[in-house]
Scaffold this motif. Structure first.
Motif, PDB file in Angstrom:
ATOM      1  N   ASP A 154       8.967   2.447  -9.506  1.00 51.64           N
ATOM      2  CA  ASP A 154       7.758   2.828 -10.258  1.00 51.64           C
ATOM      3  C   ASP A 154       6.804   1.642 -10.364  1.00 51.64           C
ATOM      4  O   ASP A 154       5.585   1.784 -10.202  1.00 51.64           O
ATOM      5  CB  ASP A 154       8.131   3.304 -11.659  1.00 51.64           C
ATOM      6  CG  ASP A 154       8.798   4.674 -11.666  1.00 51.64           C
ATOM      7  OD1 ASP A 154       8.676   5.397 -10.661  1.00 51.64           O
ATOM      8  OD2 ASP A 154       9.446   4.998 -12.681  1.00 51.64           O
ATOM      9  N   LEU A 155       7.363   0.459 -10.659  1.00 51.31           N
ATOM     10  CA  LEU A 155       6.545  -0.743 -10.790  1.00 51.31           C
ATOM     11  C   LEU A 155       5.896  -1.109  -9.462  1.00 51.31           C
ATOM     12  O   LEU A 155       4.690  -1.400  -9.402  1.00 51.31           O
ATOM     13  CB  LEU A 155       7.409  -1.908 -11.281  1.00 51.31           C
ATOM     14  CG  LEU A 155       6.697  -3.258 -11.411  1.00 51.31           C
ATOM     15  CD1 LEU A 155       5.691  -3.221 -12.558  1.00 51.31           C
ATOM     16  CD2 LEU A 155       7.704  -4.393 -11.623  1.00 51.31           C
ATOM     17  N   VAL A 156       6.667  -1.079  -8.385  1.00 50.71           N
ATOM     18  CA  VAL A 156       6.128  -1.407  -7.059  1.00 50.71           C
ATOM     19  C   VAL A 156       5.073  -0.398  -6.656  1.00 50.71           C
ATOM     20  O   VAL A 156       4.020  -0.760  -6.109  1.00 50.71           O
ATOM     21  CB  VAL A 156       7.269  -1.460  -6.018  1.00 50.71           C
ATOM     22  CG1 VAL A 156       6.705  -1.602  -4.612  1.00 50.71           C
ATOM     23  CG2 VAL A 156       8.226  -2.600  -6.327  1.00 50.71           C
ATOM     24  N   GLU A 157       5.316   0.856  -6.931  1.00 48.42           N
ATOM     25  CA  GLU A 157       4.366   1.913  -6.600  1.00 48.42           C
ATOM     26  C   GLU A 157       3.040   1.690  -7.333  1.00 48.42           C
ATOM     27  O   GLU A 157       1.958   1.923  -6.783  1.00 48.42           O
ATOM     28  CB  GLU A 157       4.961   3.261  -6.980  1.00 48.42           C
ATOM     29  CG  GLU A 157       4.255   4.464  -6.408  1.00 48.42           C
ATOM     30  CD  GLU A 157       5.010   5.744  -6.712  1.00 48.42           C
ATOM     31  OE1 GLU A 157       4.993   6.662  -5.876  1.00 48.42           O
ATOM     32  OE2 GLU A 157       5.642   5.828  -7.796  1.00 48.42           O
ATOM     33  N   ARG A 158       3.134   1.182  -8.552  1.00 51.26           N
ATOM     34  CA  ARG A 158       1.946   1.010  -9.397  1.00 51.26           C
ATOM     35  C   ARG A 158       1.202  -0.290  -9.136  1.00 51.26           C
ATOM     36  O   ARG A 158      -0.038  -0.330  -9.159  1.00 51.26           O
ATOM     37  CB  ARG A 158       2.369   1.081 -10.863  1.00 51.26           C
ATOM     38  CG  ARG A 158       1.215   1.069 -11.862  1.00 51.26           C
ATOM     39  CD  ARG A 158       1.696   1.298 -13.273  1.00 51.26           C
ATOM     40  NE  ARG A 158       2.461   0.181 -13.812  1.00 51.26           N
ATOM     41  CZ  ARG A 158       3.769   0.167 -13.986  1.00 51.26           C
ATOM     42  NH1 ARG A 158       4.489   1.228 -13.655  1.00 51.26           N
ATOM     43  NH2 ARG A 158       4.386  -0.893 -14.483  1.00 51.26           N
ATOM     44  N   LYS A 159       1.946  -1.381  -8.832  1.00 56.96           N
ATOM     45  CA  LYS A 159       1.317  -2.699  -8.831  1.00 56.96           C
ATOM     46  C   LYS A 159       1.303  -3.409  -7.481  1.00 56.96           C
ATOM     47  O   LYS A 159       0.658  -4.454  -7.352  1.00 56.96           O
ATOM     48  CB  LYS A 159       1.997  -3.607  -9.864  1.00 56.96           C
ATOM     49  CG  LYS A 159       1.955  -3.067 -11.284  1.00 56.96           C
ATOM     50  CD  LYS A 159       2.241  -4.141 -12.313  1.00 56.96           C
ATOM     51  CE  LYS A 159       1.059  -5.076 -12.450  1.00 56.96           C
ATOM     52  NZ  LYS A 159       1.206  -6.017 -13.578  1.00 56.96           N
ATOM     53  N   SER A 160       2.002  -2.897  -6.474  1.00 58.18           N
ATOM     54  CA  SER A 160       1.915  -3.532  -5.158  1.00 58.18           C
ATOM     55  C   SER A 160       0.521  -3.287  -4.593  1.00 58.18           C
ATOM     56  O   SER A 160      -0.148  -2.315  -4.924  1.00 58.18           O
ATOM     57  CB  SER A 160       2.992  -3.003  -4.206  1.00 58.18           C
ATOM     58  OG  SER A 160       2.859  -1.606  -4.019  1.00 58.18           O
ATOM     59  N   VAL A 161       0.084  -4.188  -3.725  1.00 56.18           N
ATOM     60  CA  VAL A 161      -1.303  -4.198  -3.257  1.00 56.18           C
ATOM     61  C   VAL A 161      -1.345  -3.933  -1.756  1.00 56.18           C
ATOM     62  O   VAL A 161      -0.452  -4.352  -1.017  1.00 56.18           O
ATOM     63  CB  VAL A 161      -1.964  -5.560  -3.565  1.00 56.18           C
ATOM     64  CG1 VAL A 161      -3.442  -5.552  -3.208  1.00 56.18           C
ATOM     65  CG2 VAL A 161      -1.778  -5.912  -5.040  1.00 56.18           C
ATOM     66  N   MET A 162      -2.387  -3.254  -1.304  1.00 53.42           N
ATOM     67  CA  MET A 162      -2.558  -3.033   0.128  1.00 53.42           C
ATOM     68  C   MET A 162      -2.606  -4.374   0.856  1.00 53.42           C
ATOM     69  O   MET A 162      -3.061  -5.378   0.301  1.00 53.42           O
ATOM     70  CB  MET A 162      -3.820  -2.237   0.409  1.00 53.42           C
ATOM     71  CG  MET A 162      -5.123  -2.942   0.074  1.00 53.42           C
ATOM     72  SD  MET A 162      -6.585  -1.914   0.401  1.00 53.42           S
ATOM     73  CE  MET A 162      -6.483  -1.700   2.181  1.00 53.42           C
ATOM     74  N   TYR A 163      -2.122  -4.392   2.082  1.00 54.83           N
ATOM     75  CA  TYR A 163      -2.094  -5.647   2.834  1.00 54.83           C
ATOM     76  C   TYR A 163      -3.504  -6.051   3.241  1.00 54.83           C
ATOM     77  O   TYR A 163      -4.208  -5.311   3.924  1.00 54.83           O
ATOM     78  CB  TYR A 163      -1.213  -5.502   4.078  1.00 54.83           C
ATOM     79  CG  TYR A 163      -1.187  -6.771   4.877  1.00 54.83           C
ATOM     80  CD1 TYR A 163      -0.615  -7.918   4.346  1.00 54.83           C
ATOM     81  CD2 TYR A 163      -1.762  -6.843   6.141  1.00 54.83           C
ATOM     82  CE1 TYR A 163      -0.613  -9.106   5.058  1.00 54.83           C
ATOM     83  CE2 TYR A 163      -1.760  -8.024   6.855  1.00 54.83           C
ATOM     84  CZ  TYR A 163      -1.181  -9.142   6.301  1.00 54.83           C
ATOM     85  OH  TYR A 163      -1.195 -10.328   7.004  1.00 54.83           O
ATOM     86  N   VAL A 164      -3.924  -7.251   2.793  1.00 54.98           N
ATOM     87  CA  VAL A 164      -5.283  -7.713   3.077  1.00 54.98           C
ATOM     88  C   VAL A 164      -5.315  -8.941   3.974  1.00 54.98           C
ATOM     89  O   VAL A 164      -6.383  -9.348   4.437  1.00 54.98           O
ATOM     90  CB  VAL A 164      -6.046  -8.023   1.767  1.00 54.98           C
ATOM     91  CG1 VAL A 164      -6.233  -6.761   0.950  1.00 54.98           C
ATOM     92  CG2 VAL A 164      -5.333  -9.103   0.952  1.00 54.98           C
ATOM     93  N   GLY A 165      -4.159  -9.560   4.218  1.00 54.25           N
ATOM     94  CA  GLY A 165      -4.158 -10.774   5.051  1.00 54.25           C
ATOM     95  C   GLY A 165      -4.945 -11.878   4.380  1.00 54.25           C
ATOM     96  O   GLY A 165      -4.787 -12.147   3.205  1.00 54.25           O
ATOM     97  N   GLY A 166      -5.840 -12.498   5.111  1.00 53.20           N
ATOM     98  CA  GLY A 166      -6.659 -13.573   4.565  1.00 53.20           C
ATOM     99  C   GLY A 166      -8.091 -13.466   5.042  1.00 53.20           C
ATOM    100  O   GLY A 166      -8.683 -14.454   5.498  1.00 53.20           O
ATOM    101  N   LEU A 167      -8.673 -12.283   4.942  1.00 57.05           N
ATOM    102  CA  LEU A 167     -10.017 -12.069   5.474  1.00 57.05           C
ATOM    103  C   LEU A 167     -11.074 -12.848   4.696  1.00 57.05           C
ATOM    104  O   LEU A 167     -12.016 -13.389   5.274  1.00 57.05           O
ATOM    105  CB  LEU A 167     -10.349 -10.575   5.444  1.00 57.05           C
ATOM    106  CG  LEU A 167      -9.527  -9.685   6.376  1.00 57.05           C
ATOM    107  CD1 LEU A 167      -9.861  -8.228   6.143  1.00 57.05           C
ATOM    108  CD2 LEU A 167      -9.778 -10.059   7.827  1.00 57.05           C
TER     109      LEU A 167
END
Length: 243
Positions: free
Chosen positions: A149-162
């Motif tokens: 539940d925590l990961v589903e709520r607070k993990s972030v889309m992969y953005v790399g280092g743009l």
């Protein structure tokens, strides 16, 4: 695609946490991938003397082992993690095991005591598992559903280092930290959202929404005029031989 790192020392239980998260997310209908960091020097999945090892030893840059049960792709050297994650963009979640020093990704720390939790925790940490620290987002190893539940709520889309600034933040680091803290939406990276992906010499190029729409409409229109081009995913590679 959203990513989360599960970090901990050897025999901490981090593999069990990854295993539990994978099973839980699959049960929830998500498509999941994992990446395991192996710090052991000279480690190889291939066995010296095997046929595939002989192919690689003879100089083949890539060796593919194909059987009725699985497919394994073997190559020399360490593959760039950014390239690897970009190849997994069709998944919903990717869980990284290890990678204690990586940044710009939400992290779950698996620790046996508070000392380990303090050593491994950083500003990207969203929760702790298995230690005796008191506080919010501290779980037992078997609290799989709550951790998910925590990961589903607070993990972030992969953005790399743009670091393109399209989200209003000065860097990807600031955006991810703000997302982890609940100030920004975890999928607010406008440069990476949507169906169009641009990479030049392996470097991801951020695109404004109107540019994405222009490219998508133009390419889709051209391809739709050709025969036998039905499908949902179009990939085009252009090599500039004039430079």
């Amino acid at each position: 695609m959203k990513v989360v790192v599960v970090s901990g020392y050897k025999d901490s239980g981090k593999t069990a946490v990854v295993e539990g998260l994978v099973e839980e997310f699959v049960d929830r209908g998500y498509r999941v991938g994992t990446v395991k960091h192996i710090s052991q020097e000279d480690f190889t999945l291939d066995q010296p003397g095997s046929d595939t090892w002989r192919h690689m030893n003879a100089g083949s840059e890539v060796v593919i082992a194909l059987s009725s049960n699985e497919t394994a792709v073997l190559g020399e050297g360490e593959k760039d993690l950014d390239d690897l994650l970009r190849s997994l963009m069709d998944l919903d979640f990717v869980i990284l095991e290890g990678f204690k020093n990586i940044e710009n990704m939400a992290r779950i720390v698996v620790a046996s005591d508070e000392k380990e939790a303090e050593e491994l925790g950083d500003e990207f940490t969203i929760g702790f598992v298995g230690n005796d620290k008191n506080g919010e987002n501290v779980f037992e190893l078997n609290d799989v559903s709550a951790i998910a539940d925590l990961v589903e709520r607070k993990s972030v889309m992969y953005v790399g280092g743009l670091d393109c600034g399209s989200c209003g933040y000065s860097s990807c680091r600031e955006f991810v930290l703000s997302s982890v803290e609940g100030k920004a939406q975890t999928d607010e990276c406008e440069a990476l959202k949507g169906p169009v992906y641009l990479s030049i010499d392996g470097k991801r190029i951020p695109l404004k929404p109107f540019v994405k729409d222009l490219i998508s409409n133009t390419i889709t229109g051209i391809v739709s005029s050709l025969k036998d081009t039905g499908g949902n995913k179009i990939e085009i590679k252009v090599e500039n031989h004039e430079r």
